[in-house]
Enzyme design. Structure first.
Site, PDB file in Angstrom:
ATOM      1  N   SER A 146       0.756  -1.530   0.043  1.00  0.00           N
ATOM      2  CA  SER A 146       0.145   0.188   0.362  1.00  0.00           C
ATOM      3  C   SER A 146       1.159   0.928   0.008  1.00  0.00           C
ATOM      4  O   SER A 146       2.520   1.393   0.547  1.00  0.00           O
ATOM      5  CB  SER A 146      -1.275  -0.095   1.395  1.00  0.00           C
ATOM      6  OG  SER A 146      -1.531   1.134   1.328  1.00  0.00           O
ATOM      7  N   TYR A 161      -1.598  -1.309  10.236  1.00  0.00           N
ATOM      8  CA  TYR A 161      -1.586  -1.354   8.489  1.00  0.00           C
ATOM      9  C   TYR A 161      -0.883  -0.459   8.510  1.00  0.00           C
ATOM     10  O   TYR A 161       0.116  -1.343   7.230  1.00  0.00           O
ATOM     11  CB  TYR A 161      -3.320  -0.886   8.315  1.00  0.00           C
ATOM     12  CG  TYR A 161      -3.267  -0.965   7.013  1.00  0.00           C
ATOM     13  CD1 TYR A 161      -3.673  -1.620   5.636  1.00  0.00           C
ATOM     14  CD2 TYR A 161      -2.876   0.052   5.774  1.00  0.00           C
ATOM     15  CE1 TYR A 161      -4.349  -2.211   5.119  1.00  0.00           C
ATOM     16  CE2 TYR A 161      -3.649   0.109   4.963  1.00  0.00           C
ATOM     17  CZ  TYR A 161      -3.695  -1.241   4.085  1.00  0.00           C
ATOM     18  OH  TYR A 161      -3.534  -0.601   2.808  1.00  0.00           O
TER      19      TYR A 161
HETATM   20  N1  LIG Z   1      -8.752  -0.450  -1.530  1.00  0.00           N
HETATM   21  C1  LIG Z   1      -7.279   0.256  -1.159  1.00  0.00           C
HETATM   22  O1  LIG Z   1      -7.571   1.348  -1.706  1.00  0.00           O
HETATM   23  C2  LIG Z   1      -6.543  -0.073  -1.442  1.00  0.00           C
HETATM   24  C3  LIG Z   1      -5.618   0.632  -1.011  1.00  0.00           C
HETATM   25  C4  LIG Z   1      -4.159  -0.183  -0.862  1.00  0.00           C
HETATM   26  C5  LIG Z   1      -3.919  -1.806  -0.442  1.00  0.00           C
HETATM   27  N2  LIG Z   1      -4.877  -2.256  -0.412  1.00  0.00           N
HETATM   28  C6  LIG Z   1      -4.507  -3.546  -0.515  1.00  0.00           C
HETATM   29  O2  LIG Z   1      -5.127  -4.455  -1.111  1.00  0.00           O
HETATM   30  C7  LIG Z   1      -5.432  -5.630  -0.720  1.00  0.00           C
HETATM   31  C8  LIG Z   1      -7.557  -5.977  -0.803  1.00  0.00           C
HETATM   32  O3  LIG Z   1      -7.923  -5.190  -0.496  1.00  0.00           O
HETATM   33  P1  LIG Z   1      -9.241  -4.270  -0.706  1.00  0.00           P
HETATM   34  O4  LIG Z   1      -9.241  -2.885  -0.619  1.00  0.00           O
HETATM   35  O5  LIG Z   1      -9.838  -5.061  -1.775  1.00  0.00           O
HETATM   36  O6  LIG Z   1     -10.262  -5.409   0.597  1.00  0.00           O
HETATM   37  P2  LIG Z   1     -11.644  -6.173   0.244  1.00  0.00           P
HETATM   38  O7  LIG Z   1     -12.627  -5.688  -0.060  1.00  0.00           O
HETATM   39  O8  LIG Z   1     -11.677  -5.901   2.307  1.00  0.00           O
HETATM   40  O9  LIG Z   1     -10.680  -7.545   0.212  1.00  0.00           O
HETATM   41  C9  LIG Z   1     -10.063  -8.075   1.927  1.00  0.00           C
HETATM   42  C10 LIG Z   1      -9.413  -9.544   1.167  1.00  0.00           C
HETATM   43  O10 LIG Z   1      -8.627 -10.141   3.118  1.00  0.00           O
HETATM   44  C11 LIG Z   1      -9.612 -11.235   2.337  1.00  0.00           C
HETATM   45  N3  LIG Z   1      -9.317 -11.434   3.844  1.00  0.00           N
HETATM   46  C12 LIG Z   1      -9.350 -10.839   4.864  1.00  0.00           C
HETATM   47  N4  LIG Z   1      -9.128 -11.320   6.446  1.00  0.00           N
HETATM   48  C13 LIG Z   1      -8.419 -12.699   5.170  1.00  0.00           C
HETATM   49  C14 LIG Z   1      -8.411 -14.096   6.992  1.00  0.00           C
HETATM   50  N5  LIG Z   1      -8.148 -13.829   8.063  1.00  0.00           N
HETATM   51  N6  LIG Z   1      -8.273 -14.851   5.686  1.00  0.00           N
HETATM   52  C15 LIG Z   1      -8.112 -14.636   4.829  1.00  0.00           C
HETATM   53  N7  LIG Z   1      -8.726 -14.088   3.840  1.00  0.00           N
HETATM   54  C16 LIG Z   1      -8.562 -12.556   4.739  1.00  0.00           C
HETATM   55  C17 LIG Z   1     -10.920 -10.904   2.522  1.00  0.00           C
HETATM   56  O11 LIG Z   1     -12.165 -12.310   2.609  1.00  0.00           O
HETATM   57  P3  LIG Z   1     -12.451 -12.451   3.410  1.00  0.00           P
HETATM   58  O12 LIG Z   1     -13.592 -11.886   4.618  1.00  0.00           O
HETATM   59  O13 LIG Z   1     -13.451 -13.642   2.686  1.00  0.00           O
HETATM   60  O14 LIG Z   1     -11.754 -13.830   3.792  1.00  0.00           O
HETATM   61  C18 LIG Z   1     -10.830 -10.271   1.213  1.00  0.00           C
HETATM   62  O15 LIG Z   1     -10.982 -11.315   0.285  1.00  0.00           O
HETATM   63  C19 LIG Z   1      -5.790  -6.133   1.070  1.00  0.00           C
HETATM   64  O16 LIG Z   1      -3.897  -6.057   1.061  1.00  0.00           O
HETATM   65  C20 LIG Z   1      -5.538  -4.136   0.815  1.00  0.00           C
HETATM   66  O17 LIG Z   1      -4.655  -3.895   1.846  1.00  0.00           O
HETATM   67  C21 LIG Z   1      -6.063  -1.805  -0.920  1.00  0.00           C
END
Ligand SMILES: NC(=O)c1ccc[n+]([C@@H]2O[C@H](COP(=O)([O-])OP(=O)(O)OC[C@H]3O[C@@H](n4cnc5c(N)ncnc54)[C@H](OP(=O)(O)O)[C@@H]3O)[C@@H](O)[C@H]2O)c1
Length: 256
Positions: A146, A161
């Site tokens: 991130s 985070y």
């Molecule tokens: N969206 C942004 O702006 C942004 C920016 C920078 C970085 N990121 C990074 O991008 C990645 C994806 O995030 P997102 O934004 O798409 O958020 P999201 O929609 O909340 O996705 C998070 C994913 O992680 C899985 N997860 C969480 N805890 C878990 C666990 N204990 N075991 C297995 N799976 C788990 C969730 O699936 P389940 O709940 O089904 O387990 C879900 O599929 C993350 O690493 C986040 O930090 C996002």
């Protein structure tokens, strides 16, 4: 010999395991890699979401797993060994966040975020590389870090985070160094703001939306599909001489 056009973006791996494939950026990455012809293994905890996505994609299997459990991670790799064969691509995308002032965040909350965001990246990558080294195959790891692994977050208190994502950035470098000799490349993507379940509250709050727009040189958050290019680049032969790097995709957020 120079590679051009479609060949340039042919994937460096045939089968990709994608974590966090039940929502948000993981779903986008799965669709993007599927369009490039990848065979996929989708994982997250919510099995019904994985099943629905697997049905939509041409060549995808799924296995539900809680990445904070070592036993479940072992079960996931046993599934891959028995049902899939050698996995040559790994996208460590799953992530979680706790939004709290550091003075209010419990040690347990801090540990739980590190467990999913950092320890699982190590645990998954290690098992992935060990198999490839054993069978003398090359591979590619893409970690989702991130911009908040490169900078403090500013208005949103995110001690666990931000530190977990900074860990991902340097774990990426360290694993890249250790595994370059085996032909395993390890890179990371550092997204800025993209809509997802994790960031939903930022996108439904007008003040937060204004803050993102004003703070980002390009004047907006990232749109669906704007990470596809970097996911494909890092997973393809176009990046065959790239390892240990973190690619920022943030509309300029981190240059200010
Ligand atoms: N969206 C942004 O702006 C942004 C920016 C920078 C970085 N990121 C990074 O991008 C990645 C994806 O995030 P997102 O934004 O798409 O958020 P999201 O929609 O909340 O996705 C998070 C994913 O992680 C899985 N997860 C969480 N805890 C878990 C666990 N204990 N075991 C297995 N799976 C788990 C969730 O699936 P389940 O709940 O089904 O387990 C879900 O599929 C993350 O690493 C986040 O930090 C996002």
């Amino acid at each position: 010999m120079a590679t051009t056009g479609r060949d340039l973006f042919s994937l460096s791996a045939e089968t990709f395991l994608i974590t966090g494939a039940s929502s948000g950026l993981g779903v986008e990455a799965a669709r993007a890699l599927a369009r490039q012809g990848a065979k996929l293994v989708l994982t997250a905890r919510r099995e019904e979401r994985l099943e629905a996505l697997a049905r939509e994609l041409p060549n995808a299997a799924y296995y539900a797993c809680d990445l904070s459990s070592t036993e479940e991670i072992e079960d996931l790799w046993r599934f891959c060994d028995q049902e899939i064969g050698v996995v040559t691509g790994l996208l460590n995308n799953a992530g979680a966040a706790v939004v709290k002032q550091a003075t209010e965040e419990s040690d347990e909350e801090y540990r739980s975020v590190l467990e999913v965001n950092l320890v699982s990246v190590f645990a998954m990558s290690k098992r992935f590389a060990k198999r490839l080294i054993d069978v003398k195959r090359e591979g590619v790891v893409v970690n989702v870090a991130s911009v908040l692994g490169l900078l403090g977050s500013g208005q949103i208190p995110l001690a666990s985070y931000t530190s977990s994502k900074a860990g991902v950035v340097n774990l990426t470098r360290e694993l890249a160094v250790q595994w370059a000799q085996y032909g395993i490349r390890v890179n990371a993507v550092a997204p800025g703001w993209f809509f997802s379940e994790m960031t939903e509250s930022m996108f439904t709050d007008e003040k937060a939306q204004r803050w993102i727009a004003q703070r980002t040189p390009m004047g907006r958050a990232g749109a669906v599909g704007e990470l596809d290019g970097v996911f494909i680049f890092l997973s393809s032969k176009a990046s065959s001489y790239v390892t240990g790097q973190t690619f920022v995709v943030d509309g300029g957020w981190s240059i200010l």
